[in-house]
Each structure stands twice: as C-alpha cells, then as structure tokens.
Design an enzyme around this catalytic site. Sequence first.
Site, mmCIF file in Angstrom:
data_model
loop_
_atom_site.group_PDB
_atom_site.id
_atom_site.type_symbol
_atom_site.label_atom_id
_atom_site.label_comp_id
_atom_site.label_asym_id
_atom_site.label_seq_id
_atom_site.Cartn_x
_atom_site.Cartn_y
_atom_site.Cartn_z
ATOM 1 C CG ASN A 1 1.502 -1.359 -0.702
ATOM 2 O OD1 ASN A 1 2.595 -0.893 -0.363
ATOM 3 N ND2 ASN A 1 0.439 -1.336 0.091
ATOM 4 C CE LYS B 1 0.399 -4.513 2.483
ATOM 5 N NZ LYS B 1 -0.744 -4.884 3.279
ATOM 6 C CG HIS C 1 -2.548 1.089 2.440
ATOM 7 N ND1 HIS C 1 -2.700 0.318 3.559
ATOM 8 C CD2 HIS C 1 -2.465 0.232 1.389
ATOM 9 C CE1 HIS C 1 -2.701 -0.959 3.207
ATOM 10 N NE2 HIS C 1 -2.567 -1.043 1.900
ATOM 11 C CD GLU D 1 -1.143 -2.239 5.751
ATOM 12 O OE1 GLU D 1 -0.099 -1.794 5.238
ATOM 13 O OE2 GLU D 1 -1.635 -3.339 5.415
ATOM 14 C CD GLU E 1 -5.735 -1.666 -1.025
ATOM 15 O OE1 GLU E 1 -5.122 -2.504 -1.677
ATOM 16 O OE2 GLU E 1 -5.229 -1.027 -0.090
ATOM 17 N N GLY F 1 -4.463 -8.599 3.532
ATOM 18 C CA GLY F 1 -3.517 -9.471 4.234
ATOM 19 C C GLY F 1 -4.171 -10.615 4.988
ATOM 20 C CB SER G 1 -6.655 -11.543 0.140
ATOM 21 O OG SER G 1 -6.330 -11.251 1.482
HETATM 22 C C1 PEP Z 1 -2.534 -3.840 0.293
HETATM 23 O O1 PEP Z 1 -1.946 -3.694 1.354
HETATM 24 O O2 PEP Z 1 -2.709 -2.875 -0.447
HETATM 25 C C2 PEP Z 1 -3.017 -5.167 -0.041
HETATM 26 C C3 PEP Z 1 -3.917 -5.267 -0.965
HETATM 27 O O3 PEP Z 1 -2.470 -6.223 0.665
HETATM 28 P P1 PEP Z 1 -2.695 -7.788 0.389
HETATM 29 O O4 PEP Z 1 -2.660 -8.017 -1.107
HETATM 30 O O5 PEP Z 1 -1.584 -8.483 1.081
HETATM 31 O O6 PEP Z 1 -4.044 -8.136 0.939
#
Ligand code: PEP
Length: 261
Positions: free
Chosen positions: A11, A13, A99, A101, A170, A176, A216
């Site tokens: 992803n 983003k 998601h 976000e 998630e 992040g 992460s």
């Molecule tokens: C995500 O935004 O779906 C995600 C898992 O981000 P990150 O791997 O940067 O934590």
Amino acid sequence: MRSRGFMFCGNWKMNNLLTESLNLVRGVMLEIDPSVFDFCEVVFAPSFPYLLAVKEIIEGTPFKLSAQNCYWEEKGAFTGEVSPLMLRDVGCSYCIVGHSERRNIFGEIDRWINKKVKALLSVGITPILCVGEKLEERREGKLFDVIYRQVTMGLDGVDLGSYRVVIAYEPVWAIGTGINAAPEDAEEVHSYIRGIVAEKYGMDVAGGMTILYGGSVNPFNIGDLMKMENIDGTLIGGSSLKVRDFVDIIYGGLEGKGVWR
Ligand code: PEP
C-alpha cells in the site's frame, strides 16, 4: 475446507510520482523469483493517477493491481470520486477499503465501507477490508467489540459463499509507528476474525478466507508473524516503498510459512 492463498500487498498510500512508481515496480519484478507465485499473490496498490501505468508494466505477469479506495456509485455527479467500474477498467483486481487513515482522517464509517465492499464485488473486484482498533480502544478493553463491529458491518449482506473478500487486521497503533503487534497478539485477533466469519458463513468459508496482518511489517519481523496459523500475508505501507524491503518481506514471509527455502 477451501484452501487459502498467501498475499503480500504494498500500500503505497500518497507516495511515489510516476518515475518512482515505475522504478519500484520494475525493481520488484527483477528481484522476484517467479516461483514465489506458486505460493502467494503479490499486489501493488499505487495511488489513482498511476494505476494504469503500473498495469501496463505488470500486464501478462502474475503481479496484481489494487486501488487504495473507491466510491460506491457506478457513475454520476460525484466530483473527485472514482467508481469500482473505473477501477476494473484500468485493471484492478483488488481495492483496499476502510483503511484506518480513511476512517480516522476522512471520517469514513462502517456503513459506507460496507457499500464500497458490495459495489466492488458487483463488478468483480476483491475488496481488502481493513479493520483494527485504536490504542485507547485496546486499553479500554474494547478490542474485540471494535473488531466485531467492523467485520460484521463491513460484511453486512455480503454472500461470502459466492464472493471473495480479503480482511486485513491493522491495529491503528501499529501503522507507520515502527511498533508491530506481537505475533501472538495478532494471531489472537486473526483467529477471532476467522471465528466471526465461521459463525456467520460456516467453517468452509472461514477456512478459505485470506486474513492479512498490517502495521510496521519489515523484513525482520515478517517471519515470526507468518509463522502464526491464521496470518496469511500482509498489507505493507512504508516497507513496500523500497524494492529490497518489499522483496525480502515476501521471501521472509514465505520462509515463515515454511514453503520457501
Ligand atoms: C498500512 O498503511 O496499511 C500499513 C500497514 O502501514 P505501515 O506498514 O507503514 O505500518
């Protein structure tokens, strides 16, 4: 019981301009041993303007394309929105919905996310439905209530006997931040999600559902995460922007599952 596939989805983003997008995809394509596709799907989720350019590069290969969001209407006066039909037209097999976000920055609610899931399925795109608790919800003991609500409302009215949906767990506090969920903690939630699906749709459907972990993930923690029985792959943010990290996550994940090397 249906067998379920493993999946690694990057992803991106709101990152990468055109050249960066193309270089990233070409880099991954050069580094990936084609036999990984015997075990998993590898998916790129660029931002809207670059979907078609990425599709043109991966055309005729096993790599798949995902969007990061959509609207639920087919067409019309919805300035700034993108329909599932448009996503199908440019070659998307998947679309991320819900998601954190989108939920937390843009105020998306479960009812809208459910409409998106249904709209995507109606045109043959597989939704990647994201669910996950905030840190305060976990601290207040609401983890399982939040997950139950997001999963059941996201899938409300969806016939999983006929349509495929991928779920991505998630935890918001892991996205992040550099702090991934401990594999055993993630496994507990994955197994809970599979249980919700089993209760509503039966063991066959639940056993066949791909449930991704996201938050992460990096080449060092993926192996232990993928050793967990109910973790079938990962949705990767930051680490999917670097060829080496993305590729190492795929190899490390398959090693964790015991199907590689
Ligand atoms: C995500 O935004 O779906 C995600 C898992 O981000 P990150 O791997 O940067 O934590």
